[in-house]
Design an enzyme around this catalytic site. Sequence first.
Site, PDB file in Angstrom:
ATOM      1  N   LYS A 145       0.803  -1.212   0.000  1.00 43.41           N
ATOM      2  CA  LYS A 145       0.000   0.000   0.000  1.00 43.41           C
ATOM      3  C   LYS A 145       0.840   1.268   0.000  1.00 43.41           C
ATOM      4  O   LYS A 145       0.420   2.298  -0.547  1.00 43.41           O
ATOM      5  CB  LYS A 145      -0.967  -0.034   1.179  1.00 43.41           C
ATOM      6  CG  LYS A 145      -1.904  -1.241   1.110  1.00 43.41           C
ATOM      7  CD  LYS A 145      -2.971  -1.199   2.143  1.00 43.41           C
ATOM      8  CE  LYS A 145      -3.794  -2.482   2.146  1.00 43.41           C
ATOM      9  NZ  LYS A 145      -4.272  -2.904   0.841  1.00 43.41           N
ATOM     10  N   GLY A 171      -8.299  -6.034   4.993  1.00 43.99           N
ATOM     11  CA  GLY A 171      -9.401  -6.505   5.819  1.00 43.99           C
ATOM     12  C   GLY A 171      -9.623  -5.691   7.071  1.00 43.99           C
ATOM     13  O   GLY A 171     -10.224  -6.157   8.027  1.00 43.99           O
ATOM     14  N   ARG A 184      -8.959  -7.863  -6.526  1.00 49.17           N
ATOM     15  CA  ARG A 184      -9.823  -9.047  -6.442  1.00 49.17           C
ATOM     16  C   ARG A 184     -11.256  -8.581  -6.586  1.00 49.17           C
ATOM     17  O   ARG A 184     -11.533  -7.378  -6.629  1.00 49.17           O
ATOM     18  CB  ARG A 184      -9.670  -9.725  -5.079  1.00 49.17           C
ATOM     19  CG  ARG A 184      -9.882  -8.760  -3.920  1.00 49.17           C
ATOM     20  CD  ARG A 184      -9.863  -9.446  -2.570  1.00 49.17           C
ATOM     21  NE  ARG A 184      -9.702  -8.501  -1.476  1.00 49.17           N
ATOM     22  CZ  ARG A 184     -10.673  -7.777  -0.963  1.00 49.17           C
ATOM     23  NH1 ARG A 184     -11.892  -7.865  -1.461  1.00 49.17           N
ATOM     24  NH2 ARG A 184     -10.443  -6.955   0.051  1.00 49.17           N
TER      25      ARG A 184
END
Length: 466
Positions: free
Chosen positions: A116, A164, A292
Amino acid sequence: MFHKILIANRGEIAVRIARTCREMGIATVAVHSTADRDGRAAAYADETVQIGPPQARRSYMYVPAIIEAARRTGADAIHPGYGFLSEDPDFARICAEHGIAFIGPPPEVMEVAGDKARVRGLLARAGLPVLPGSDGTLAALDEALEVARSVGYPVIVKAAAGGGGRGIAVAGTPAELRRAYRETAAVARTVFGSGEIYLERYVPAARHVEVQLLCDAHGTAIHLGERDCSLQRRRQKLIEEAPSPGLSPHLRARLGEYAVAAARALGYQGAGTVEFLIDPSGRPTFMEVNARIQVEHPVTEMITGLDLVREQIRIAAGERLALTQRDVRPSGWAIECRINAEDPDAGFRPTPGVLEVFRPPGGPGTRVDSGFAQGDRVPSHYDSLIAKLVVWAPTRDQAVARADRALAEFAVGGPGVATTVPLLRELLAHPDFAAGRHHTNLVDQMTRSKGDGDAREDDVRTGAHR
């Protein structure tokens, strides 16, 4: 086109993928742990292979067992769904080494997107707006303190390899930053295998908006509009909608342009999202790329009429996109509510158990994606997602009313199994949500007064991935 696809996942996303494969005439293989032997995914697929015990790292994330299952059944492609191995470039490479197509972006793209701090710098150079923060990862606590002094508090510390909603901490003072730095680095090392972290200015009361991408291997990159994911509990999404309320036509167009520019800078292929924060003044800044399919992809499907899993499969098979940007014409409004086996009044504690009652709603514009049926057990080993309720209506007000009606009809539960349904209805009725003024801190503000504590974190979470 592929003749047989192995689905390297479980629950609702495995059933979702299998359904599209059946429509396309593609055979499916469902792998499962011993805990999911009787699950709907295993029952729906053409073939099943048991790959290990309940622990995800010994089953759904155990690459040798998955590759062996693909070889033994003659699968020529693997769809990873979301979570688990879906953003693992090493897994994609191993698939290629065995002559198996990975339905997702190339591994080199996943490597960049998964870092990131690195992707932040790359996309800033590509013209996307980014928050003030560190130039790459932080070398030491002293550097973090210096950057925070420069950009101003509050700041947010993030794991470079995070995801997440984990590996993130907010600090409003130097003392809080010292603690956040140590704790985030420790979580990053334990959970993600890398202690690298970076820092950005924190934007309170922001909107979380993401843009859906489709990109083929022939240079075509389009976006399918945006989704609003601002209703979150500790950065885990609860309600998503498309389009995002309150965006001007100009800002909506800019976000789409930024997302396509990001895709071209990354050389992206497949389905993916570019995520943004919108501050209270309406200014967007880049947050991250998810390489994804997302949990909330159905809301985009509902307003565009596209099957994103079908598009993923077609792209992975080398086919060209069958539509251009001009062909994308979203219609109406869609809302998704995540129904989890959690108790919001007990700090969102997971409540696994047997679903003695499971009667999903129906009616116009109502879709339920689930990996469970009445009598099934919600296991304690994985994410607590039971079902996704998705509704469509011509207007936002009608979609909100339809979602509330469907939630009221949704009968789900069992001994000791609490769900998020009451909270979801409370959120839909909140004045700020009704007015489109909601933000990423709203749920935490609401639940803090109820004694919201830390829910148990599973070793691997799937349904709650951002």
